[in-house]
Enzyme design. Structure first.
Site, short mmCIF file in Angstrom:
data_model
loop_
_atom_site.label_atom_id
_atom_site.label_comp_id
_atom_site.label_asym_id
_atom_site.label_seq_id
_atom_site.Cartn_x
_atom_site.Cartn_y
_atom_site.Cartn_z
N GLU A 398 0.81 -1.22 0.00
CA GLU A 398 0.00 0.00 0.00
C GLU A 398 0.84 1.26 0.00
O GLU A 398 0.56 2.21 -0.73
CB GLU A 398 -0.95 0.00 1.20
CG GLU A 398 -2.15 -0.91 1.06
CD GLU A 398 -1.88 -2.36 1.46
OE1 GLU A 398 -2.82 -3.16 1.44
OE2 GLU A 398 -0.72 -2.67 1.79
N HIS A 465 -12.15 -4.81 9.02
CA HIS A 465 -12.75 -4.58 7.70
C HIS A 465 -14.00 -3.71 7.80
O HIS A 465 -14.80 -3.66 6.87
CB HIS A 465 -13.14 -5.91 7.03
CG HIS A 465 -11.99 -6.79 6.70
ND1 HIS A 465 -11.33 -7.53 7.65
CD2 HIS A 465 -11.36 -7.05 5.52
CE1 HIS A 465 -10.35 -8.22 7.07
NE2 HIS A 465 -10.35 -7.95 5.78
#
Length: 659
Positions: A398, A465
């Site tokens: 990322e 999440h």
């Protein structure tokens, strides 16, 4: 030290000497000024000049370099005016960063230099992005990033090398191995014999060279450049050298054994090369003195100009205006038709697809976004239509991908990165907060990057999440934070975000993807960033909210027709539409701020403070906040529903209406 002229003519050898001597003489003068108290800080590269000079001279002038704070030679070899450099170091308005940065924390596109940030490692990924731009344009060019031996322990180093290797990017990674990361010796940083030994683990070439031999550095860098262009691969070049001063002058060198200074003092890159040229008959004392006099005049002139620079005068309007790059493109029309019924996720996909058609310089990056179509299938079918060069699967890197997106922006590309889940943004946080957000304010380079953030709870996905982390970014000047609640807004705001030259964090609630539908205009249209939407007008109380909160508020209003509820959908969280907020307060005099994020530190606190300060006369009751519990997001559906703000909305409304 053995020198090999490798066919270089005398004038070329003398030019290399002049470029090598210039940073040494500048540094010697800076150390005098430091002792005199005329400058405040200095990071010395004495003893390491051959690396900066050899590498810079080996590249074309239009190839980008990402230097560090011991690479003065990069700036001087790129012919940056010394007077402006000195003003930069002194914090003068006429330096390269309008007095907003110090030392070498700046860049300048006209010299093809991208300045460092203090975190060191993130610069490497920017080189990836610039090299990717070269590859996309089929240019025979490279990018070059410097790193110290200490910074090779950072995750950004490994991510950047891995991405460059996987994507076959023409990047030269130079490690200046001077034996110390500040005071920590190399054997406490890594256990491999040489840093170059790490390269094969990434599937790339690595070499170790004498970083104090200017001709070896120059020739090896020329060869490395040719290798990267011919093979379309990266290379890791480890330059062995030594820092003859402290990490910075205040830190001293007591931790370094004296014998190392004696050993490396004999390897001084300037003295040895000068002696070689004298022995070859290329230089003599008179020529050396003439070169020194020319450089000395340049230094004295630059210092005089720098010290004569006017004192900085703060201009608040200018400071605020420079946080964002101006939007210079022609306005994109707003919607003109009602359109057709589409789900939230279909609207996002359509906005992204139409933007790819309208913006040929737009590149999409993310984990599994190509053939697989992304975790939520937003980009399904894109790779067949636009090709793998523009729709790019990424490694799980990322930070490196955010940095690569910035590198693309420097080369006039646009980039969209999909965080597979908004929760995963933490591993790219540094790049977003310290590179993307600050770079335009620091030296005028915009970050033309959109990061899509599938966010939110309500789907039983647990604490990793389901987080609502938008408030992290609303605190960061330079970012724009967008959070649509309807399909039509999602499409129009995404199109606007992709056209905007600034970094945009684009939040998409996962639970809305397939549960919400609405009329979405079929054409390419934009909705202005920074403008709220009045979702419903009322007279009893105003609910100010965004994202999923809009749907909670509307469902509550439908169930309670006895209340005239006004609903303001913020849509953009940074910058906020304060005019719309004020008007919402004035319509009812009672304000409830609703968001899915946790209460403490959520955006509601900032909204309540602003309303209390600016709209106090319009209030008929205290401001009430309704937010989720100050806990992580639980996995159990029962616990999750209890966690969410929606479970306390009725209680909050009754509390407010009791006034």
């Amino acid at each position: 030290m053995e020198f090999d002229k490798r066919g270089l003519a005398d004038n070329e050898l003398i030019n290399i000497y002049t470029e090598l001597l210039r940073p040494r003489m500048i540094e010697e003068k800076m150390l005098i000024l430091l002792r005199q108290g005329k400058i405040s800080k200095w990071f010395s590269g004495i003893g390491q000049e051959a690396i900066s000079i050899g590498a810079t001279l080996a590249l074309d002038a239009d190839e980008y370099i990402m230097p560090m704070h011991r690479n003065l030679g990069v700036f001087t070899a790129r012919k940056m005016p010394f007077d402006k450099l000195f003003m930069q170091w002194q914090g003068a308005k006429d330096g390269f960063s309008k007095a907003r940065e110090r030392s070498f924390h700046f860049g300048a596109n006209e010299y093809h230099i991208c300045g460092m940030i203090s975190h060191l490692g993130p610069q490497l990924a920017i080189a990836d992005g610039i090299a990717l731009a070269h590859k996309l344009k089929k240019e025979n060019k490279v990018s070059l990033a410097f790193s110290g031996d200490g910074a090779t322990s950072e995750g950004d180093f490994h991510e950047a090398l891995n991405v460059a290797a996987v994507w076959g990017l023409p990047v030269i990674f130079i490690v200046e191995n001077n034996g110390y990361g500040l005071s920590t010796p190399s054997d406490e940083q890594f256990l491999c014999k040489q840093i170059a030994d790490k390269a094969p683990g990434f599937g790339m070439k690595g070499i170790t060279i004498d970083g104090n031999n200017i001709l070896e550095v120059y020739s090896q860098m020329k060869a490395a450049r040719e290798y990267c262009i011919t093979e379309q691969k990266p290379i890791l070049v480890e330059c062995m050298t030594f820092r003859m001063r402290g990490h910075e002058e205040a830190s001293g060198v007591k931790y370094v054994p004296k014998e190392l200074f004696e050993e490396w003092g004999k390897k001084d890159p300037v003295a040895n090369y000068e002696a070689f040229l004298i022995a070859q008959g290329v230089l003599d004392p008179a020529k050396i003195e003439a070169i020194r006099e020319t450089i000395q005049k340049e230094i004295e002139h630059g210092i005089a100009v720098g010290f004569a620079a006017p004192a900085v005068v703060a201009d608040t309007a200018e400071e605020v205006a420079d946080v964002y790059a101006p939007v210079t493109h022609a306005p994109i029309p707003g919607p003109t038709t009602a359109g057709t019924e589409k789900k939230f996720i279909q609207a996002i996909s359509e906005g992204l697809r139409q933007s790819m058609e309208q913006l040929p310089n737009l590149v999409l990056m993310g984990q599994d976004i190509a053939e697989y179509g992304g975790a939520f299938k937003v980009t399904e079918g894109f790779v067949e239509k636009f090709g793998k060069e523009r729709v790019r699967n990424t490694p799980l890197c990322e930070s490196a991908i955010v940095g690569s997106a910035l590198g693309l922006s420097i080369k006039k590309y646009k980039a969209m990165m999909e965080m597979q889940f908004a929760d995963f943004v933490t591993v790219g946080f540094n790049q977003i907060i310290n590179n993307l957000a600050k770079i335009h304010y620091r030296w005028g380079q915009n970050a033309d990057v959109v990061i899509r953030m599938p966010t939110g709870a309500g789907v039983g996905a647990g604490p990793f999440h389901s987080q609502s982390n938008e408030a992290w970014f609303t605190h960061t000047p330079g970012l724009k934070v967008v959070y649509p609640s309807t399909p039509a807004d999602a499409k129009g705001l995404l199109i606007a975000a992709l056209a905007d030259p600034n970094p945009v964090m684009f939040f998409e609630h996962k639970a809305l993807y397939r549960s919400v539908s609405g009329l979405v205009p079929d054409e390419y249209y934009a909705i202005e960033i920074g403008k709220a939407r009045v979702a419903r007008t009322g007279t009893d109380l105003s609910i100010i909210t965004y994202g999923m909160g809009v749907h909670w508020a509307e469902a509550y209003a439908d169930k309670h027709p006895e209340l005239s509820i006004d609903i303001l959908d913020l849509r953009t969280l940074l910058p906020l539409d304060y005019t719309a907020i004020k008007e919402a307060v004035e319509r009812t005099g009672k304000v409830l701020i609703l968001h899915e994020d946790t209460l403490t530190g959520g955006l509601g606190g900032e909204l309540a403070a602003w309303i209390g300060e600016h709209c106090f006369e319009s209030l008929d009751a205290p401001i009430v906040r309704c937010a989720s519990l100050d806990t992580p997001v639980p996995f159990s559906v029962i616990l999750e529903q209890n966690f969410l703000a929606s479970s306390r909305l009725d209680e909050a409304v009754k509390k407010l209406m009791n006034y």
